[in-house]
Design a protein around this motif. Structure first.
Motif, PDB file in Angstrom:
ATOM      1  N   SER A 148     -63.844  83.417 -16.722  1.00  8.10           N
ATOM      2  CA  SER A 148     -63.760  83.894 -15.341  1.00  8.10           C
ATOM      3  C   SER A 148     -64.870  83.291 -14.485  1.00  8.10           C
ATOM      4  N   ILE A 149     -66.049  83.099 -15.074  1.00 11.29           N
ATOM      5  CA  ILE A 149     -67.151  82.449 -14.348  1.00 11.29           C
ATOM      6  C   ILE A 149     -66.771  81.012 -14.016  1.00 11.29           C
ATOM      7  N   GLU A 150     -66.187  80.320 -14.985  1.00 11.78           N
ATOM      8  CA  GLU A 150     -65.774  78.924 -14.779  1.00 11.78           C
ATOM      9  C   GLU A 150     -64.694  78.833 -13.694  1.00 11.78           C
ATOM     10  N   ILE A 151     -63.724  79.720 -13.752  1.00 11.93           N
ATOM     11  CA  ILE A 151     -62.647  79.717 -12.758  1.00 11.93           C
ATOM     12  C   ILE A 151     -63.200  80.007 -11.367  1.00 11.93           C
ATOM     13  N   ARG A 152     -64.099  80.997 -11.273  1.00  9.32           N
ATOM     14  CA  ARG A 152     -64.693  81.335  -9.973  1.00  9.32           C
ATOM     15  C   ARG A 152     -65.465  80.147  -9.422  1.00  9.32           C
ATOM     16  N   LYS A 153     -66.179  79.424 -10.274  1.00 12.55           N
ATOM     17  CA  LYS A 153     -66.937  78.257  -9.822  1.00 12.55           C
ATOM     18  C   LYS A 153     -65.985  77.166  -9.320  1.00 12.55           C
ATOM     19  N   GLU A 154     -64.914  76.928 -10.061  1.00 12.29           N
ATOM     20  CA  GLU A 154     -63.941  75.926  -9.623  1.00 12.29           C
ATOM     21  C   GLU A 154     -63.325  76.313  -8.277  1.00 12.29           C
ATOM     22  N   LEU A 155     -63.022  77.594  -8.106  1.00 14.49           N
ATOM     23  CA  LEU A 155     -62.433  78.067  -6.859  1.00 14.49           C
ATOM     24  C   LEU A 155     -63.385  77.880  -5.689  1.00 14.49           C
ATOM     25  N   THR A 156     -64.641  78.273  -5.861  1.00 13.92           N
ATOM     26  CA  THR A 156     -65.603  78.114  -4.766  1.00 13.92           C
ATOM     27  C   THR A 156     -65.871  76.646  -4.474  1.00 13.92           C
ATOM     28  N   ASP A 157     -65.844  75.799  -5.507  1.00 17.95           N
ATOM     29  CA  ASP A 157     -65.997  74.360  -5.284  1.00 17.95           C
ATOM     30  C   ASP A 157     -64.839  73.827  -4.440  1.00 17.95           C
ATOM     31  N   GLU A 158     -63.615  74.285  -4.710  1.00 15.07           N
ATOM     32  CA  GLU A 158     -62.445  73.879  -3.925  1.00 15.07           C
ATOM     33  C   GLU A 158     -62.574  74.311  -2.477  1.00 15.07           C
ATOM     34  N   TRP A 159     -63.028  75.540  -2.272  1.00 14.20           N
ATOM     35  CA  TRP A 159     -63.207  76.046  -0.910  1.00 14.20           C
ATOM     36  C   TRP A 159     -64.230  75.196  -0.154  1.00 14.20           C
ATOM     37  N   LYS A 160     -65.294  74.788  -0.830  1.00 11.53           N
ATOM     38  CA  LYS A 160     -66.317  73.965  -0.187  1.00 11.53           C
ATOM     39  C   LYS A 160     -65.757  72.607   0.214  1.00 11.53           C
ATOM     40  N   LYS A 161     -64.879  72.062  -0.623  1.00 11.11           N
ATOM     41  CA  LYS A 161     -64.278  70.751  -0.321  1.00 11.11           C
ATOM     42  C   LYS A 161     -63.410  70.827   0.931  1.00 11.11           C
ATOM     43  N   LYS A 162     -62.742  71.954   1.163  1.00  2.62           N
ATOM     44  CA  LYS A 162     -61.820  72.088   2.281  1.00  2.62           C
ATOM     45  C   LYS A 162     -62.505  72.426   3.583  1.00  2.62           C
ATOM     46  N   GLU A 163     -63.801  72.726   3.563  1.00  8.33           N
ATOM     47  CA  GLU A 163     -64.518  73.075   4.795  1.00  8.33           C
ATOM     48  C   GLU A 163     -64.833  71.882   5.619  1.00  8.33           C
TER      49      GLU A 163
END
Length: 163
Positions: A148-163
């Motif tokens: 879950s930590i890994e998934i959350r990190k991947e998700l936040t990384d994706e959000w940062k890319k789209k900003e």
């Protein structure tokens, strides 16, 4: 601000503590801690002298310590100097006491481990696994937690890319 006072025992001696829910920190009475570590007859005088010496050395820890109301031995709420966990550890390093030595050794070990983890981040993952096992969590729970930590990190990384 929600605060909760408690007494902690160290070698059968009381140390006044206060939990500040807003800051999510424990605060410890410095005078009580000094009394436990030094067996001083006048822990207040010891603290005043130590504070004076540390200020002269330019130690910022003393500057960051502040007063909070805690229940005094006379049953009244009185302002006493307190330190959070980090500040308390730094103060303990300044107290020449055989009782402080285990704290000092522990701090040195923790610092060494953190430096090692900076060189090899995988060590921090190993430490987390070991700690979860010590706390009694099942291996299944630990694996799910790490995923879950890994998934959350991947998700936040994706959000940062789209900003």
């Amino acid at each position: 601000m929600t605060k909760h006072q408690a007494l902690q025992l160290f070698e059968e001696r009381k140390v006044r503590t206060l939990w500040d829910a807003e800051q999510e920190k424990w605060f410890f009475s410095i005078v009580d801690t000094i009394g436990v570590l030094t067996d001083s007859l006048d822990a207040g005088a010891y603290w005043r002298k130590l504070k004076q010496r540390l200020k002269a050395e330019g130690n910022e820890t003393v500057t960051n310590c502040h007063g909070l109301k805690m229940l005094a031995s006379d049953g009244k709420m009185r302002i006493t100097d307190v330190a959070d966990t980090e500040q308390l550890f730094r103060l303990i390093q300044s107290i020449p006491s055989p009782k402080a030595e285990p704290f000092k050794l522990w701090l040195a070990q923790i610092a060494s481990e953190r430096l090692d983890e900076m060189q090899d981040p995988e060590l921090s993952i190993d430490r987390a696994l070991e700690r979860y096992l010590q706390l009694g969590y099942s291996e299944n729970w630990i694996n799910q937690r790490l995923k879950s930590i890994e998934i959350r990190k991947e998700l936040t990384d994706e959000w940062k890319k789209k900003e």
